[in-house]
Design a protein around this motif. Structure first.
Motif, PDB file in Angstrom:
ATOM      1  N   ASN A  10      -0.406   6.264  -6.601  1.00 34.73           N
ATOM      2  CA  ASN A  10      -0.746   5.088  -7.397  1.00 34.73           C
ATOM      3  C   ASN A  10       0.105   3.882  -7.031  1.00 34.73           C
ATOM      4  O   ASN A  10       1.274   4.012  -6.650  1.00 34.73           O
ATOM      5  CB  ASN A  10      -0.525   5.373  -8.881  1.00 34.73           C
ATOM      6  CG  ASN A  10      -1.559   6.309  -9.464  1.00 34.73           C
ATOM      7  OD1 ASN A  10      -2.098   7.164  -8.777  1.00 34.73           O
ATOM      8  ND2 ASN A  10      -1.842   6.163 -10.739  1.00 34.73           N
ATOM      9  N   LEU A  11      -0.467   2.691  -7.185  1.00 33.24           N
ATOM     10  CA  LEU A  11       0.307   1.457  -7.167  1.00 33.24           C
ATOM     11  C   LEU A  11       0.955   1.255  -8.536  1.00 33.24           C
ATOM     12  O   LEU A  11       0.355   1.599  -9.561  1.00 33.24           O
ATOM     13  CB  LEU A  11      -0.594   0.247  -6.901  1.00 33.24           C
ATOM     14  CG  LEU A  11      -1.203   0.057  -5.524  1.00 33.24           C
ATOM     15  CD1 LEU A  11      -2.151  -1.144  -5.551  1.00 33.24           C
ATOM     16  CD2 LEU A  11      -0.129  -0.148  -4.470  1.00 33.24           C
ATOM     17  N   PRO A  12       2.153   0.667  -8.575  1.00 32.94           N
ATOM     18  CA  PRO A  12       2.694   0.269  -9.876  1.00 32.94           C
ATOM     19  C   PRO A  12       1.868  -0.877 -10.450  1.00 32.94           C
ATOM     20  O   PRO A  12       1.309  -1.692  -9.710  1.00 32.94           O
ATOM     21  CB  PRO A  12       4.122  -0.173  -9.547  1.00 32.94           C
ATOM     22  CG  PRO A  12       4.090  -0.554  -8.101  1.00 32.94           C
ATOM     23  CD  PRO A  12       3.062   0.340  -7.461  1.00 32.94           C
ATOM     24  N   CYS A  13       1.780  -0.926 -11.770  1.00 32.27           N
ATOM     25  CA  CYS A  13       1.010  -1.968 -12.462  1.00 32.27           C
ATOM     26  C   CYS A  13       1.899  -2.673 -13.486  1.00 32.27           C
ATOM     27  O   CYS A  13       2.809  -2.071 -14.058  1.00 32.27           O
ATOM     28  CB  CYS A  13      -0.198  -1.370 -13.191  1.00 32.27           C
ATOM     29  SG  CYS A  13      -1.426  -0.617 -12.125  1.00 32.27           S
ATOM     30  N   TRP A  14       1.609  -3.952 -13.718  1.00 34.95           N
ATOM     31  CA  TRP A  14       2.328  -4.734 -14.723  1.00 34.95           C
ATOM     32  C   TRP A  14       1.335  -5.308 -15.726  1.00 34.95           C
ATOM     33  O   TRP A  14       0.174  -5.573 -15.396  1.00 34.95           O
ATOM     34  CB  TRP A  14       3.095  -5.881 -14.059  1.00 34.95           C
ATOM     35  CG  TRP A  14       4.391  -5.474 -13.433  1.00 34.95           C
ATOM     36  CD1 TRP A  14       5.651  -5.603 -13.960  1.00 34.95           C
ATOM     37  CD2 TRP A  14       4.576  -4.886 -12.136  1.00 34.95           C
ATOM     38  NE1 TRP A  14       6.592  -5.121 -13.085  1.00 34.95           N
ATOM     39  CE2 TRP A  14       5.961  -4.668 -11.959  1.00 34.95           C
ATOM     40  CE3 TRP A  14       3.696  -4.503 -11.118  1.00 34.95           C
ATOM     41  CZ2 TRP A  14       6.490  -4.115 -10.807  1.00 34.95           C
ATOM     42  CZ3 TRP A  14       4.220  -3.936  -9.980  1.00 34.95           C
ATOM     43  CH2 TRP A  14       5.602  -3.748  -9.821  1.00 34.95           C
ATOM     44  N   ARG A  15       1.827  -5.513 -16.927  1.00 43.06           N
ATOM     45  CA  ARG A  15       1.033  -6.213 -17.939  1.00 43.06           C
ATOM     46  C   ARG A  15       1.071  -7.714 -17.657  1.00 43.06           C
ATOM     47  O   ARG A  15       2.059  -8.229 -17.124  1.00 43.06           O
ATOM     48  CB  ARG A  15       1.567  -5.915 -19.334  1.00 43.06           C
ATOM     49  CG  ARG A  15       1.417  -4.444 -19.735  1.00 43.06           C
ATOM     50  CD  ARG A  15       1.987  -4.177 -21.117  1.00 43.06           C
ATOM     51  NE  ARG A  15       1.789  -2.764 -21.484  1.00 43.06           N
ATOM     52  CZ  ARG A  15       2.614  -1.784 -21.151  1.00 43.06           C
ATOM     53  NH1 ARG A  15       3.708  -2.064 -20.434  1.00 43.06           N
ATOM     54  NH2 ARG A  15       2.367  -0.533 -21.514  1.00 43.06           N
ATOM     55  N   CYS A  31       0.840  -1.188   0.000  1.00 41.86           N
ATOM     56  CA  CYS A  31       0.000   0.000   0.000  1.00 41.86           C
ATOM     57  C   CYS A  31       0.881   1.246   0.000  1.00 41.86           C
ATOM     58  O   CYS A  31       1.892   1.310   0.715  1.00 41.86           O
ATOM     59  CB  CYS A  31      -0.910  -0.005   1.229  1.00 41.86           C
ATOM     60  SG  CYS A  31      -1.951   1.457   1.392  1.00 41.86           S
ATOM     61  N   THR A  32       0.509   2.235  -0.792  1.00 40.99           N
ATOM     62  CA  THR A  32       1.319   3.442  -0.878  1.00 40.99           C
ATOM     63  C   THR A  32       1.100   4.395   0.292  1.00 40.99           C
ATOM     64  O   THR A  32       1.720   5.462   0.348  1.00 40.99           O
ATOM     65  CB  THR A  32       1.029   4.184  -2.203  1.00 40.99           C
ATOM     66  OG1 THR A  32      -0.370   4.511  -2.270  1.00 40.99           O
ATOM     67  CG2 THR A  32       1.406   3.315  -3.399  1.00 40.99           C
ATOM     68  N   HIS A  33       0.230   4.023   1.231  1.00 41.94           N
ATOM     69  CA  HIS A  33       0.033   4.846   2.425  1.00 41.94           C
ATOM     70  C   HIS A  33       1.151   4.562   3.425  1.00 41.94           C
ATOM     71  O   HIS A  33       2.081   5.340   3.550  1.00 41.94           O
ATOM     72  CB  HIS A  33      -1.348   4.563   3.030  1.00 41.94           C
ATOM     73  CG  HIS A  33      -1.622   5.292   4.297  1.00 41.94           C
ATOM     74  ND1 HIS A  33      -2.123   4.663   5.418  1.00 41.94           N
ATOM     75  CD2 HIS A  33      -1.479   6.591   4.638  1.00 41.94           C
ATOM     76  CE1 HIS A  33      -2.273   5.548   6.387  1.00 41.94           C
ATOM     77  NE2 HIS A  33      -1.896   6.723   5.942  1.00 41.94           N
ATOM     78  N   SER A  90      -7.612   0.781  -7.528  1.00 43.11           N
ATOM     79  CA  SER A  90      -8.114   0.133  -8.735  1.00 43.11           C
ATOM     80  C   SER A  90      -7.103  -0.912  -9.191  1.00 43.11           C
ATOM     81  O   SER A  90      -5.916  -0.613  -9.347  1.00 43.11           O
ATOM     82  CB  SER A  90      -8.320   1.159  -9.840  1.00 43.11           C
ATOM     83  OG  SER A  90      -8.512   0.517 -11.084  1.00 43.11           O
ATOM     84  N   LEU A  91      -7.566  -2.135  -9.396  1.00 48.82           N
ATOM     85  CA  LEU A  91      -6.684  -3.164  -9.936  1.00 48.82           C
ATOM     86  C   LEU A  91      -6.384  -2.913 -11.411  1.00 48.82           C
ATOM     87  O   LEU A  91      -5.378  -3.401 -11.939  1.00 48.82           O
ATOM     88  CB  LEU A  91      -7.319  -4.538  -9.753  1.00 48.82           C
ATOM     89  CG  LEU A  91      -7.384  -5.054  -8.319  1.00 48.82           C
ATOM     90  CD1 LEU A  91      -8.337  -6.247  -8.207  1.00 48.82           C
ATOM     91  CD2 LEU A  91      -5.988  -5.439  -7.808  1.00 48.82           C
ATOM     92  N   ARG A  92      -7.223  -2.148 -12.070  1.00 49.05           N
ATOM     93  CA  ARG A  92      -7.031  -1.887 -13.501  1.00 49.05           C
ATOM     94  C   ARG A  92      -5.965  -0.832 -13.757  1.00 49.05           C
ATOM     95  O   ARG A  92      -5.198  -0.932 -14.714  1.00 49.05           O
ATOM     96  CB  ARG A  92      -8.356  -1.448 -14.134  1.00 49.05           C
ATOM     97  CG  ARG A  92      -9.434  -2.513 -14.058  1.00 49.05           C
ATOM     98  CD  ARG A  92     -10.714  -2.111 -14.762  1.00 49.05           C
ATOM     99  NE  ARG A  92     -11.732  -3.145 -14.561  1.00 49.05           N
ATOM    100  CZ  ARG A  92     -11.815  -4.259 -15.275  1.00 49.05           C
ATOM    101  NH1 ARG A  92     -10.953  -4.476 -16.264  1.00 49.05           N
ATOM    102  NH2 ARG A  92     -12.756  -5.143 -15.028  1.00 49.05           N
ATOM    103  N   THR A  93      -5.923   0.178 -12.905  1.00 46.43           N
ATOM    104  CA  THR A  93      -5.014   1.304 -13.147  1.00 46.43           C
ATOM    105  C   THR A  93      -3.997   1.532 -12.036  1.00 46.43           C
ATOM    106  O   THR A  93      -3.033   2.278 -12.229  1.00 46.43           O
ATOM    107  CB  THR A  93      -5.814   2.597 -13.318  1.00 46.43           C
ATOM    108  OG1 THR A  93      -6.455   2.926 -12.058  1.00 46.43           O
ATOM    109  CG2 THR A  93      -6.871   2.454 -14.399  1.00 46.43           C
ATOM    110  N   GLY A  94      -4.224   0.939 -10.862  1.00 40.56           N
ATOM    111  CA  GLY A  94      -3.358   1.202  -9.720  1.00 40.56           C
ATOM    112  C   GLY A  94      -3.699   2.478  -8.983  1.00 40.56           C
ATOM    113  O   GLY A  94      -3.099   2.789  -7.954  1.00 40.56           O
ATOM    114  N   ALA A  95      -4.663   3.240  -9.482  1.00 39.97           N
ATOM    115  CA  ALA A  95      -5.002   4.520  -8.862  1.00 39.97           C
ATOM    116  C   ALA A  95      -5.685   4.309  -7.516  1.00 39.97           C
ATOM    117  O   ALA A  95      -6.489   3.383  -7.355  1.00 39.97           O
ATOM    118  CB  ALA A  95      -5.922   5.321  -9.775  1.00 39.97           C
TER     119      ALA A  95
END
Length: 521
Positions: free
Chosen positions: A94-99, A53-55, A80-85
């Motif tokens: 934001n969370l970092p996201c991977w393809r 978590c970014t908190h 959001s699992l889709r965007t990390g926002a």
């Protein structure tokens, strides 16, 4: 809250894992590119996002998947699992996201997605669309003010955004001021909610050291103490609260209060020269200050009017437990008493006892800052009254945070909640309603209140709102620090407090949101 990198655990997700191992709504912890990553399945989609978590770095692998979001087990932020926002505070980044690729019975995490540059989609010189106001002024640079400004930009608002703050500090992590920062366990760089560059990068103006003198709701302007004025298209009041002070003009030493970063710094400086502290008030803030001062090695006595701490909010059993935790750490209590005098080296109690003290801190409550609203003709009653969209009695003026009395979910009851996460979530909703421009896209504020309180290594999480209850059920062992306490009235669950049962707290929050009865145990 830690910058330390824990050892990577779980499978290397870039090498791939069996598709059957990624279950619907169940986070699976692994790693990719040297970072902890979770993967989970939602319907036919598989998502991979950062596992912290970014908190405060909470472990999202132990969180709760709700729809296409994941909630942090520590302080209930949602992403959001889709965007990390971040879609719900207290997380702001934001969370970092991977393809992700799926095929031949395997799931592989491939490349990391690029980070978004800034929140603002365009310069604020662009004219807002969809009936949104030309500018938004936010009075108050606390959590609510910061989240409102950020939400405006995340929602695509392109107009002018101005935060007016009477103090000299940009928005800070206020809960830390009585917890780790005051205890000496959190460095200064953790305290700002954002680096200063963030506001310039996202075209958010901050006017520090500016007191607002008056609001003219008809002319849509705010006037500063220096005589300057600022026009607004929409206004958000986020003026917060001010600590209640003791009426002791003849005090022999300074009585400290804690609300701002400057207050916390002053207590830290005084603690460096002190040996014995008296904390007046056995509230959450008072007890957290007591814990922090004990961590710094001071002798601490807590004085409170109540017979047991926190009983009004948490009940007798948890109140006794919290007192016992503090006593285990050497804190002494003088309960059922008030302070009659403060001398140069002691505090005199209503019983006549004198308690040695070379540091005095008072945490006896706060009062909402509503004078500005009252002078502007905005309806108030022990706070600023708002509707379910957080709009005040004056169209175009919204309010959020400690000052607000709002309708609690489906009830006609108006309540005021002095909690950090609630203030942030209210600001998020208010900002979205400002962006909608009144075009029928209003968002009701119906979040279930959440707060946490830290006492040394014990953290109590609380979801819901129970001003009164007729039944208190305990599942587990309070003394063993493994329990859930449920507060009910007329058979209906109003709130749940937990100690080291993060999943239970998340599930209880979700049930209360959905209007169902949480299943505890």
């Amino acid at each position: 809250m830690s910058d330390e990198q824990a050892p990577l655990t779980g499978p290397d997700l870039k090498e791939g894992i069996a598709a059957a191992d990624v279950l619907e709504g169940k986070p699976l912890l692994g790693h990719a590119d040297g970072e902890p990553v979770i993967v989970t399945r939602v319907g036919t989609d598989v998502f991979a996002v950062g596992a912290k978590c970014t908190h405060y770095g909470g472990p999202l692998a132990e969180g709760l998947v709700v729809g296409d979001t994941i909630r942090c087990p520590w302080h209930h932020a949602a992403f959001s699992l889709r965007t990390g926002a971040p879609v719900r505070p207290p997380a702001l980044a934001n969370l970092p996201c991977w393809r992700v690729e799926e095929g031949e019975g395997k799931i592989r995490v491939t490349s990391r997605r690029s980070k978004p540059a800034h929140l603002a989609p365009a310069t604020s010189q662009a004219r807002p669309s969809n009936g949104a106001p030309l500018s938004v002024v936010i009075i108050g640079g606390g959590a609510a003010g910061a989240v409102a400004a950020e939400t405006l930009r995340r929602e695509g608002y392109t107009g002018r955004v101005v935060i007016v703050e009477a103090g000299q500090a940009t928005p800070t992590d206020r809960p830390n001021l009585s917890k780790d920062y005051l205890a000496g366990n959190a460095p200064e760089e953790w305290i700002p909610l954002h680096p200063d560059s963030y506001y310039a990068d996202n075209d958010i103006e901050i006017l520090l050291g500016h007191d607002v003198k008056a609001i003219d709701a008809k002319a849509r302007t705010v006037t500063m103490q220096d005589g300057s004025s600022l026009p607004y298209g929409a206004l958000l009041l986020a003026t917060g609260a001010t600590p209640v002070t003791l009426d002791m003009p003849d005090a022999g030493q300074k009585i400290h209060y804690l609300r701002t970063l400057a207050d916390s710094r002053a207590i830290i400086a005084a603690a460096a020269k002190a040996r014995r502290a008296v904390v007046i008030g056995s509230s959450f803030i008072g007890l957290e200050v007591a814990a922090s001062l004990r961590t710094r090695g001071l002798e601490v006595t807590v004085v409170g009017l109540e017979e047991r701490p926190l009983e009004r909010v948490l009940g007798a059993e948890l109140g006794d437990f919290v007192r016992a935790v503090h006593e285990e750490h050497g804190v002494e209590f003088r309960l059922g008493q008030s302070v009659k005098g403060v001398g140069p080296s002691s505090v005199t109690l209503s019983s006549g006892e004198e308690v040695a003290a070379d540091l005095v801190v008072a945490g006896i409550g706060v009062r909402p800052n509503v004078a500005l609203a009252e002078a502007a003709g905005i309806a108030t009653d022990r706070g600023i009254m708002v509707d379910e969209f957080l709009e005040t009695s004056e169209p175009g003026i919204f309010a959020a945070g400690d000052i607000v009395r709002f309708p609690y979910r489906d009830s006609s009851e108006l309540i005021r909640v002095e909690h950090w996460v609630v203030a942030e979530r209210q600001a998020q909703t208010a900002a979205r309603n400002i962006v909608s421009g009144g075009n029928g896209r209003g968002e009701r504020f119906d979040a279930v209140p959440f707060f946490w309180s830290q006492h040394y290594d014990v953290v109590i999480n609380y979801v819901g709102h129970a001003a009164k209850w007729d039944t208190l059920d305990i599942e587990g062992d309070i003394a063993g620090r493994d329990c859930a306490v449920t507060y009910r009235a007329n058979g209906k669950t109003l709130a749940v407090a937990t100690i080291f049962r993060d999943q239970t707290s998340l599930e209880a929050e979700l049930a209360l949101e959905r209007g169902t009865q949480p299943e505890i145990g």
